[in-house]
Each structure stands twice: as C-alpha cells, then as structure tokens.
Design an enzyme around this catalytic site. Structure first.
Site, PDB file in Angstrom:
ATOM      1  N   ASP A 185       0.804  -1.299  -0.057  1.00  0.00           N
ATOM      2  CA  ASP A 185       0.006   0.135  -0.060  1.00  0.00           C
ATOM      3  C   ASP A 185       0.951   1.103   0.072  1.00  0.00           C
ATOM      4  OD1 ASP A 185      -1.824   2.008   0.414  1.00  0.00           O
ATOM      5  OD2 ASP A 185      -2.663   1.057   2.424  1.00  0.00           O
ATOM      6  N   TYR A 227     -12.432  11.894  -2.735  1.00  0.00           N
ATOM      7  CA  TYR A 227     -11.544  11.428  -3.883  1.00  0.00           C
ATOM      8  C   TYR A 227     -11.281  13.057  -4.670  1.00  0.00           C
ATOM      9  CZ  TYR A 227     -10.439   9.901  -8.580  1.00  0.00           C
ATOM     10  OH  TYR A 227      -9.885   9.533  -9.941  1.00  0.00           O
ATOM     11  N   TYR A 257       6.744  19.960  -4.562  1.00  0.00           N
ATOM     12  CA  TYR A 257       7.922  19.120  -4.654  1.00  0.00           C
ATOM     13  C   TYR A 257       8.768  19.590  -5.932  1.00  0.00           C
ATOM     14  CZ  TYR A 257       7.973  15.682  -1.035  1.00  0.00           C
ATOM     15  OH  TYR A 257       8.119  15.025   0.133  1.00  0.00           O
ATOM     16  N   ALA A 305      -1.520  10.632 -11.877  1.00  0.00           N
ATOM     17  CA  ALA A 305      -2.888  10.603 -12.188  1.00  0.00           C
ATOM     18  C   ALA A 305      -3.913  11.564 -11.336  1.00  0.00           C
ATOM     19  CB  ALA A 305      -3.407   9.227 -12.182  1.00  0.00           C
ATOM     20  N   GLY A 364       8.471  11.043  -2.748  1.00  0.00           N
ATOM     21  CA  GLY A 364       9.629  11.002  -1.972  1.00  0.00           C
ATOM     22  C   GLY A 364      10.697   9.796  -2.574  1.00  0.00           C
ATOM     23  N   ARG A 417     -18.643   2.125 -12.936  1.00  0.00           N
ATOM     24  CA  ARG A 417     -18.580   3.297 -13.633  1.00  0.00           C
ATOM     25  C   ARG A 417     -19.746   2.923 -14.843  1.00  0.00           C
ATOM     26  NH1 ARG A 417     -12.581   4.810 -13.433  1.00  0.00           N
ATOM     27  NH2 ARG A 417     -12.107   2.888 -13.081  1.00  0.00           N
TER      28      ARG A 417
HETATM   29  N1  UDP Z   1     -24.188   6.566 -14.357  1.00  0.00           N
HETATM   30  C1  UDP Z   1     -25.552   5.961 -14.624  1.00  0.00           C
HETATM   31  N2  UDP Z   1     -25.627   4.956 -14.415  1.00  0.00           N
HETATM   32  C2  UDP Z   1     -24.871   3.952 -13.815  1.00  0.00           C
HETATM   33  C3  UDP Z   1     -23.615   4.338 -13.488  1.00  0.00           C
HETATM   34  C4  UDP Z   1     -23.444   5.800 -13.837  1.00  0.00           C
HETATM   35  O1  UDP Z   1     -26.409   6.810 -15.185  1.00  0.00           O
HETATM   36  O2  UDP Z   1     -25.039   2.705 -13.730  1.00  0.00           O
HETATM   37  C5  UDP Z   1     -24.090   8.088 -14.511  1.00  0.00           C
HETATM   38  C6  UDP Z   1     -23.503   8.665 -13.253  1.00  0.00           C
HETATM   39  O3  UDP Z   1     -24.423   9.194 -12.663  1.00  0.00           O
HETATM   40  C7  UDP Z   1     -22.682   9.771 -14.102  1.00  0.00           C
HETATM   41  C8  UDP Z   1     -22.264   9.268 -15.303  1.00  0.00           C
HETATM   42  O4  UDP Z   1     -23.116   8.012 -15.475  1.00  0.00           O
HETATM   43  O5  UDP Z   1     -23.515  10.978 -14.492  1.00  0.00           O
HETATM   44  C9  UDP Z   1     -20.928   8.913 -15.244  1.00  0.00           C
HETATM   45  O6  UDP Z   1     -20.507   8.002 -14.146  1.00  0.00           O
HETATM   46  P1  UDP Z   1     -19.174   7.350 -13.586  1.00  0.00           P
HETATM   47  O7  UDP Z   1     -19.557   6.698 -12.600  1.00  0.00           O
HETATM   48  O8  UDP Z   1     -18.908   6.382 -14.757  1.00  0.00           O
HETATM   49  O9  UDP Z   1     -18.247   8.248 -13.420  1.00  0.00           O
HETATM   50  P2  UDP Z   1     -18.218  10.020 -13.100  1.00  0.00           P
HETATM   51  O10 UDP Z   1     -17.999  10.519 -14.289  1.00  0.00           O
HETATM   52  O11 UDP Z   1     -19.451  10.253 -12.437  1.00  0.00           O
HETATM   53  O12 UDP Z   1     -16.814  10.134 -12.221  1.00  0.00           O
END
Ligand code: UDP
Length: 315
Positions: A62, A151, A165, A120, A108, A192
């Site tokens: 980690d 996040y 840095y 990222a 570091g 996602r």
């Molecule tokens: N979303 C959705 N249905 C799902 C998953 C996500 O409608 O099953 C929508 C979510 O609310 C957002 C968009 O798709 O508006 C992209 O969501 P994701 O989780 O991919 O990432 P985000 O861009 O929000 O970080």
C-alpha cells in the site's frame, strides 16, 4: 532496442485498469516495470499476462505506507487510487490516504531516485463545473464535505503537493487530469457507467440511468490515454494537462448506443442521481493538442465494440 538504454519505471496501482495498460506499454518497449499494488481495486488477472516477463516485478504494498525501492528508477507513475465513485464511496479513508500519504511517499521515491514523477489527477478536480468545456485554468466547483469530496480533495491535494515538490525540490513532476476513460480490463463490477451498461446489456438486465440521463460525459479509449501519458512523460511540462476525449454526450445517448452495439433487448430504468454528480463534463484539450501534439483517435463505437468483446470474454 538498439543503443537505447532500458528504462526502469515504478507504476503504483499497476494492477488497476489504467496502470496495467501502462505496464503493458513499457514492457512492450523493453523497459523494466515495477508494479506496486495493494489490490483494493486492482486485479491480479490484469497483470497475469506479464508474470513470465523477466522485466516485470510485482510488489504487493500500500503506497500510503513508506517503502524503499532498491536500484535506480527513471520514472515514478503514480496511478494508485480507487477511481470509480462506488469504490471511493466504499473506501473513503483509503482514497484520502492514497491521494495524500500515497502521493507524498511516491514523490519521496521520485526525489530520492532523481526520477521523473507523473501523477494521475482527474477531471473531478473541477467538481460540478460552472465552466464548460473545462480548461486547466478553471479552479473548479468542488464540495469538500460531500461524499465525492474524499476523491476530489485527495486529488487536489496530490496536485498541490506534487507542485510543492517541483518548486521546493525541483522534482520533475507532471500532472495529468484524466477524464472518463474506458476499455479492456475495467472490472465488470467497477460501478462506472460503461462497465455497468455493458454488463447489464449483455445480461439482458435493465440499464440503470441515474437521474434523467441528461448529464453529460465524454469517453476516451484507454490506448489513446496511454499515448497521451507517454507524451506527457517525455515533455518538459509540469502544470496539469487535461487528457480526455471532447466528444460530449448525454448518459441517455450512451445507454442507447450500448443497447444498439450489444444487440440487447434490455430496457432503461431510472435510479436516483448520486449526490454531487456533475451535470456536465467535457475536456478542453487545447493544451494537450498544442503542447503534446496529442488528441484521441479512437472512434467511440469502435472502442465500445472492443470493450464489449472483452466483457464477453471475462463473463
Ligand atoms: N451513471 C448512470 N448509471 C450507472 C452508472 C453511472 O447513469 O449505472 C451515470 C453517473 O450518474 C454519471 C455518469 O453516468 O452521471 C458517469 O458516471 P461514472 O460513475 O462512470 O463516473 P463519473 O463521471 O461520475 O466520475
């Protein structure tokens, strides 16, 4: 390889979605890759293809905890973090720790090895943006105390400490703000939108649109992103650069496209919109175009078809 010296790179989160594609790319160049992952959201099967490669080494660790890496390093690529909203909501403290303590430790290492450091960051630093498309000079509209704050703020802190840095220790830092990316090796249960919709469509289950589906995103194919990362690593830039695809569309449009491309009979259902879900997201990639000579090339339909084929192969 000719007379080119073999690079030695550390990739944190190397067993994750983007991290494993980076491992692939560097190994393909004949470079040596040290992949560091604690497998919270990383996946052993992503790096299985490299197990027999003598240039590949896995360290289970980690990065939020300090570690000494033996030998020289040319680059540290810091990609460790939960990145899907359900994942970082499930691991809020780990997300904050990897973005803060983890970034500190990774910096570091880069400092000690006099290595380049590329991290990222994310379009989430713009929060629910009041400016669209989002350019790097926009400071964002983030709710620090909402559920996504773990996040967003961790990544904002990461950017701040990376640049500290650079200023204080002259570490050669590079920051990319990654917009929505998709492709092979995303976990079907990642949460996602693209993995959800493809998994649902392939299973004949309803596609779950959160809210009315009018919110927008744009989707970059992972190989395009990795091309941009390589260009950024080779550049002399230090301040954040957006990497993403500017082809903005509604979530409803994406759902219909995935139903069409999978040939599914799935219907669409609507579910509650997550708290602080950004209404619009689209990168302004002028900087990447002019300074890195990069722009995404993959057409969405083609990239989705590849991703659908991958999801079929792992289901
Ligand atoms: N979303 C959705 N249905 C799902 C998953 C996500 O409608 O099953 C929508 C979510 O609310 C957002 C968009 O798709 O508006 C992209 O969501 P994701 O989780 O991919 O990432 P985000 O861009 O929000 O970080």
């Amino acid at each position: 390889m000719g007379s080119k010296r073999k690079k030695r790179v550390l990739i944190t989160g190397g067993a994750g979605f983007i991290g494993s594609h980076l491992c692939d790319r560097f190994l393909g160049h004949g470079d040596e890759v040290i992949c560091l992952d604690n497998f919270i959201t990383g996946n052993l099967s992503n790096i299985k293809p490299f197990a027999k490669n003598k240039n590949f080494r896995l360290i289970r660790h980690d990065i939020s905890k300090p570690i000494l890496i033996p030998g020289r390093l040319d680059a540290v690529l810091h990609f460790a973090s939960p990145a899907s909203p359900p994942d970082y909501l499930k691991h809020p403290i780990q997300t904050l720790k990897v973005g803060s303590l983890g970034t500190h430790n990774a910096l570091g290492i880069a400092k000690a090895k006099k290595a380049r450091f590329l991290m990222a960051s994310t379009s989430e630093v713009y929060g629910d943006p009041l400016v669209s498309p989002q350019h790097e000079g926009y400071w964002g509209n983030v709710n620090p105390v909402g559920p996504r704050g773990v996040y967003d703020e961790a990544k904002r802190f990461s950017e701040a400490i990376a640049l500290a840095y650079y200023r204080e220790h002259a570490v050669d830092v590079k920051i990319i703000r990654i917009f929505n990316t998709y492709g092979e090796r995303m976990r079907p249960e990642d949460g996602r939108v693209i993995p959800n919709f493809i998994s649902q469509a392939l299973a004949g289950k309803p596609l779950t649109i959160y809210g009315d589906g009018r919110q927008t995103r744009s989707y970059c194919y992972v190989d395009d992103l990795v091309n941009g990362i390589e260009k950024m690593l080779a550049s002399n830039l230090h301040f954040p650069v957006n990497l993403g695809n500017p082809n903005e569309m509604s979530v409803l449009h994406l759902a219909k496209l995935i139903i069409e491309l999978t040939g599914s009979k799935s219907k669409i259902v609507h579910e509650a919109l997550p708290v602080d879900d950004p209404k619009r997201r689209c990168p302004d990639i002028t900087l990447a175009k002019t300074k890195l000579h990069w722009k995404p090339a993959m057409e969405l339909r083609k990239g989705l078809l590849r991703t659908i084929a991958y999801f079929k192969s792992v289901s």
